[in-house]
Design an enzyme around this catalytic site. Structure first.
Site, short mmCIF file in Angstrom:
data_model
loop_
_atom_site.label_atom_id
_atom_site.label_comp_id
_atom_site.label_asym_id
_atom_site.label_seq_id
_atom_site.Cartn_x
_atom_site.Cartn_y
_atom_site.Cartn_z
CG LEU A 21 2.89 4.21 -12.03
CD1 LEU A 21 3.96 5.21 -12.45
CD2 LEU A 21 1.83 4.07 -13.12
CG ASP A 47 0.74 1.39 -4.48
OD1 ASP A 47 0.73 0.44 -3.69
OD2 ASP A 47 0.40 2.55 -4.17
CE1 TYR A 52 -2.92 6.94 -2.48
CE2 TYR A 52 -2.25 5.44 -4.22
CZ TYR A 52 -2.03 6.03 -2.99
OH TYR A 52 -0.90 5.69 -2.28
CE LYS A 77 -0.97 1.93 -0.86
NZ LYS A 77 -1.34 2.48 -2.16
CG HIS A 110 -3.94 3.94 2.64
ND1 HIS A 110 -4.61 4.46 1.57
CD2 HIS A 110 -2.71 4.49 2.59
CE1 HIS A 110 -3.84 5.29 0.91
NE2 HIS A 110 -2.66 5.33 1.51
#
Length: 278
Positions: A21, A47, A52, A77, A110
């Site tokens: 996901l 993930d 985010y 990340k 990232h």
């Protein structure tokens, strides 16, 4: 027909769910609820990323599931402007605190940067692995040239490279390099921001197999050696459909036809991106 590709990928003796996901933009109470729904539906690879802004939500959803920590494969990340060694260690501290975990399964760079020597970043990541704060390390958005530097010059032990990959974007050169290294390619934006649903070939194949164009696309990805996918969705019906790809198998001819759609089209474009492979 019964699909031969298992729901688990095994890379160098490590196992990871073939389909995970992606949680980009799944923030706040609604985001946490969506992640919890995905877990209830069967997602076990989750993930996330510092960028985010939802590591807290991911951690809460995992704990609320009542499942053992070992049931999950959790990736986070570190953003490209935080890749100096001291900052890497601080960011891992902060991520683990937000997630409420002692360890993540996979820690990724990232995006690459020219501001910090790659060997310094990779050494810091290796130290995090040695300290047990991540089981595995890897990168994201690394083209072949950068991957060669990491693997050949700096001898990094990388498990994964997470990149954009879908039928309209060939990653043939990168995949060949990663397969030689025994690495996983985890595909983000695997359904090309929904563009696969408009493609005549993918729609026709969906009719042939009794699936949607999106399901055919995800099957095409995970049916490839060393490839997984992390589609992002907030809708339960889409999450459920994305998981429903393990009961059929694309023929070699149909796999090749989908490969033939590649035109080099990317759906991500950023000022900081590296020079991509041709």
């Amino acid at each position: 027909m019964s699909g031969a590709t298992p729901a688990i990928k095994t890379i160098r003796g490590e196992t990871i769910p073939a389909l995970g996901l992606g949680t980009f933009e799944l923030t706040g109470p609604a985001g946490e609820a969506a992640i919890r729904t995905a877990i209830d539906l069967g997602y076990r690879q989750i993930d996330t990323a510092i960028r985010y802004g939802n590591e807290v939500e991911v951690g809460r959803a995992i704990r609320a599931s009542g499942l053992a920590r070992g049931e999950f494969f959790v990736t986070t990340k570190i953003w490209f402007n935080d890749l100096s060694p001291d900052t890497v260690h601080r960011r891992v501290d902060e991520s683990l605190d937000r997630l409420g975990l002692d360890q993540v399964d996979l820690l990724l760079v990232h995006w690459p940067t020219k501001d910090v020597p790659l060997d310094e970043t990779l050494a810091a990541y290796a130290e995090e692995k040695q300290r047990g704060r991540t089981r595995l390390i890897g990168v994201s958005n690394f083209p072949v040239a950068l991957l060669d530097e990491a693997l050949e010059v700096h001898k990094a032990d990388l498990f994964c490279n997470q990149v954009e990959y879908h039928p309209f974007l060939s990653q043939e050169k990168l995949l060949a390099r990663m397969r030689r290294a025994g690495m996983l390619l985890n595909a983000y934006q695997p359904i090309a921001r929904g563009k696969v649903f408009d493609n005549d070939l993918l729609k026709a194949l969906g009719r042939k197999y009794g699936k949607s164009a999106g399901q055919v696309t995800l099957r095409w990805l995970i049916q490839q050696d060393g490839v997984g996918a992390i589609p992002r969705s907030s809708k339960p019906e889409n999450m459920r459909a994305n998981l429903d790809i393990f009961d059929f198998e694309l023929s070699p001819e149909d796999m090749a036809a989908i490969h033939g759609l590649a035109s080099g089209r990317r759906y991500s474009s950023f000022a900081w991106e590296p020079a991509w492979d041709d």
